[in-house]
Design a protein around this motif. Structure first.
Motif, PDB file in Angstrom:
ATOM      1  N   GLY A   1       7.312 -14.207 -30.595  1.00 30.68           N
ATOM      2  CA  GLY A   1       8.190 -13.566 -31.564  1.00 30.68           C
ATOM      3  C   GLY A   1       9.397 -12.935 -30.900  1.00 30.68           C
ATOM      4  N   THR A   2      10.275 -12.454 -31.729  1.00 26.91           N
ATOM      5  CA  THR A   2      11.496 -11.812 -31.244  1.00 26.91           C
ATOM      6  C   THR A   2      11.150 -10.438 -30.669  1.00 26.91           C
ATOM      7  N   ASP A   3      12.095  -9.864 -29.938  1.00 30.30           N
ATOM      8  CA  ASP A   3      11.885  -8.525 -29.395  1.00 30.30           C
ATOM      9  C   ASP A   3      11.642  -7.515 -30.514  1.00 30.30           C
ATOM     10  N   LYS A   4      12.290  -7.708 -31.662  1.00 29.61           N
ATOM     11  CA  LYS A   4      12.116  -6.798 -32.795  1.00 29.61           C
ATOM     12  C   LYS A   4      10.662  -6.837 -33.282  1.00 29.61           C
ATOM     13  N   ILE A   5      10.098  -8.028 -33.412  1.00 35.55           N
ATOM     14  CA  ILE A   5       8.714  -8.176 -33.864  1.00 35.55           C
ATOM     15  C   ILE A   5       7.757  -7.595 -32.826  1.00 35.55           C
ATOM     16  N   ILE A   6       8.012  -7.885 -31.557  1.00 32.89           N
ATOM     17  CA  ILE A   6       7.127  -7.388 -30.494  1.00 32.89           C
ATOM     18  C   ILE A   6       7.216  -5.869 -30.385  1.00 32.89           C
ATOM     19  N   ASN A   7       8.407  -5.310 -30.530  1.00 33.23           N
ATOM     20  CA  ASN A   7       8.542  -3.851 -30.501  1.00 33.23           C
ATOM     21  C   ASN A   7       7.761  -3.198 -31.640  1.00 33.23           C
ATOM     22  N   SER A   8       7.825  -3.780 -32.829  1.00 32.06           N
ATOM     23  CA  SER A   8       7.072  -3.200 -33.946  1.00 32.06           C
ATOM     24  C   SER A   8       5.569  -3.318 -33.702  1.00 32.06           C
ATOM     25  N   MET A   9       5.146  -4.383 -33.047  1.00 31.55           N
ATOM     26  CA  MET A   9       3.739  -4.558 -32.723  1.00 31.55           C
ATOM     27  C   MET A   9       3.265  -3.481 -31.761  1.00 31.55           C
ATOM     28  N   PHE A  10       4.086  -3.150 -30.759  1.00 31.88           N
ATOM     29  CA  PHE A  10       3.715  -2.094 -29.816  1.00 31.88           C
ATOM     30  C   PHE A  10       3.560  -0.757 -30.536  1.00 31.88           C
ATOM     31  N   ASN A  11       4.318  -0.539 -31.597  1.00 34.09           N
ATOM     32  CA  ASN A  11       4.189   0.700 -32.362  1.00 34.09           C
ATOM     33  C   ASN A  11       2.933   0.711 -33.233  1.00 34.09           C
ATOM     34  N   ASP A  12       2.355  -0.463 -33.506  1.00 31.29           N
ATOM     35  CA  ASP A  12       1.163  -0.568 -34.361  1.00 31.29           C
ATOM     36  C   ASP A  12      -0.146  -0.549 -33.589  1.00 31.29           C
ATOM     37  N   ILE A  13      -0.139  -0.986 -32.337  1.00 31.38           N
ATOM     38  CA  ILE A  13      -1.382  -1.190 -31.590  1.00 31.38           C
ATOM     39  C   ILE A  13      -1.412  -0.281 -30.369  1.00 31.38           C
ATOM     40  N   VAL A  14      -2.493   0.443 -30.226  1.00 33.90           N
ATOM     41  CA  VAL A  14      -2.687   1.313 -29.069  1.00 33.90           C
ATOM     42  C   VAL A  14      -3.344   0.477 -27.968  1.00 33.90           C
ATOM     43  N   PRO A  15      -2.730   0.433 -26.774  1.00 33.05           N
ATOM     44  CA  PRO A  15      -3.345  -0.338 -25.697  1.00 33.05           C
ATOM     45  C   PRO A  15      -4.653   0.298 -25.243  1.00 33.05           C
ATOM     46  N   GLY A  16      -5.540  -0.534 -24.700  1.00 34.17           N
ATOM     47  CA  GLY A  16      -6.818  -0.042 -24.210  1.00 34.17           C
ATOM     48  C   GLY A  16      -6.674   0.703 -22.889  1.00 34.17           C
ATOM     49  N   GLN A  17      -7.797   1.090 -22.321  1.00 33.14           N
ATOM     50  CA  GLN A  17      -7.805   1.795 -21.047  1.00 33.14           C
ATOM     51  C   GLN A  17      -7.168   0.968 -19.935  1.00 33.14           C
ATOM     52  N   ASP A  18      -7.244  -0.352 -20.056  1.00 34.56           N
ATOM     53  CA  ASP A  18      -6.679  -1.238 -19.031  1.00 34.56           C
ATOM     54  C   ASP A  18      -5.175  -1.418 -19.177  1.00 34.56           C
ATOM     55  N   LYS A  19      -4.568  -0.737 -20.146  1.00 29.08           N
ATOM     56  CA  LYS A  19      -3.120  -0.797 -20.412  1.00 29.08           C
ATOM     57  C   LYS A  19      -2.673  -2.222 -20.743  1.00 29.08           C
ATOM     58  N   LYS A  20      -3.519  -2.953 -21.465  1.00 28.62           N
ATOM     59  CA  LYS A  20      -3.193  -4.309 -21.897  1.00 28.62           C
ATOM     60  C   LYS A  20      -3.405  -4.420 -23.395  1.00 28.62           C
ATOM     61  N   VAL A  21      -2.617  -5.296 -24.002  1.00 33.18           N
ATOM     62  CA  VAL A  21      -2.798  -5.661 -25.396  1.00 33.18           C
ATOM     63  C   VAL A  21      -3.077  -7.159 -25.398  1.00 33.18           C
ATOM     64  N   SER A  22      -4.261  -7.544 -25.879  1.00 31.76           N
ATOM     65  CA  SER A  22      -4.666  -8.956 -25.849  1.00 31.76           C
ATOM     66  C   SER A  22      -4.401  -9.619 -27.193  1.00 31.76           C
ATOM     67  N   PHE A  23      -4.507 -10.944 -27.199  1.00 33.07           N
ATOM     68  CA  PHE A  23      -4.358 -11.700 -28.437  1.00 33.07           C
ATOM     69  C   PHE A  23      -5.391 -11.235 -29.459  1.00 33.07           C
ATOM     70  N   HIS A  24      -6.619 -11.001 -29.011  1.00 38.05           N
ATOM     71  CA  HIS A  24      -7.681 -10.600 -29.937  1.00 38.05           C
ATOM     72  C   HIS A  24      -7.348  -9.292 -30.649  1.00 38.05           C
ATOM     73  N   GLU A  25      -6.744  -8.349 -29.930  1.00 35.89           N
ATOM     74  CA  GLU A  25      -6.353  -7.081 -30.555  1.00 35.89           C
ATOM     75  C   GLU A  25      -5.240  -7.288 -31.578  1.00 35.89           C
TER      76      GLU A  25
END
Length: 189
Positions: free
Chosen positions: A93-117
């Protein structure tokens, strides 16, 4: 005085090198820097970066993988079957879509956001609802006869619905179909 300036310079150099961290965004990822004030504005492409102070790198895994979602569907003849929807997917996706996704999903302890999340937030409900909506129009006899047609309908519907999300999926098809026990018993007798 010259000696003191030398020690101060060495001390500052040590302080600067210990106050920064060198991180890498691998080829199958994108990154965002999480500062004490929130995320930075830029989505980082693969590469090496320097971070200062308490900043942390959060990775977004963008590699392609295959996935399966099992969906229970009530058919038009009131029988229930389970169908597997299989697809390849990745985060895009575009940077706009990815930025909004980062605002919706809290990364785990490993500081990663996976496809499953990301899929559990943006895709799972759409895949289940569209599959139920399409397959539920058929009777148990029609499901078997229209297997390829169902795959095409689900593919088209999911491509449209997920095009506005950070998910990019392809090769959507029906997998294993578990027919109701009453149908299986009737076939076996």
């Amino acid at each position: 005085m010259n000696k003191m300036l030398k020690y101060i310079s060495i001390g500052l150099l040590i302080l600067l090198t210990t106050a920064c961290d060198f991180v890498t965004v691998p080829p199958t990822a994108k990154g965002k820097i999480l500062t004490t004030a929130g995320y930075s504005a830029d989505v980082l492409p693969p590469g090496k970066y320097t971070m200062w102070g308490r900043d942390e790198l959060v990775l977004l895994e963008t590699n392609t993988n295959t996935f399966k979602e099992s969906v229970n569907v009530v058919l038009s003849d009131k029988l229930t079957l389970t169908v597997d929807v299989r697809f390849r997917g990745r985060i895009a996706g575009t940077d706009k879509i990815i930025n909004s996704m980062f605002n919706d999903i809290v990364p785990g302890q490993d500081k990663k956001v996976s496809f499953h999340e990301v899929y559990s937030v943006y895709g799972r409900m759409a895949v289940r609802n569209k599959t139920r909506e399409i397959v539920g129009q058929y009777s148990v006899d029609d499901v078997h006869k229209n297997y390829s047609r169902l795959s095409l309908e689900i593919n088209k519907s999911l491509q449209e619905v997920l095009s506005r999300t950070p998910l990019e999926i392809s090769d959507i098809s029906l997998g294993k179909i578990a027919y109701p026990q009453v149908v299986t018993d009737a076939i076996n007798t």
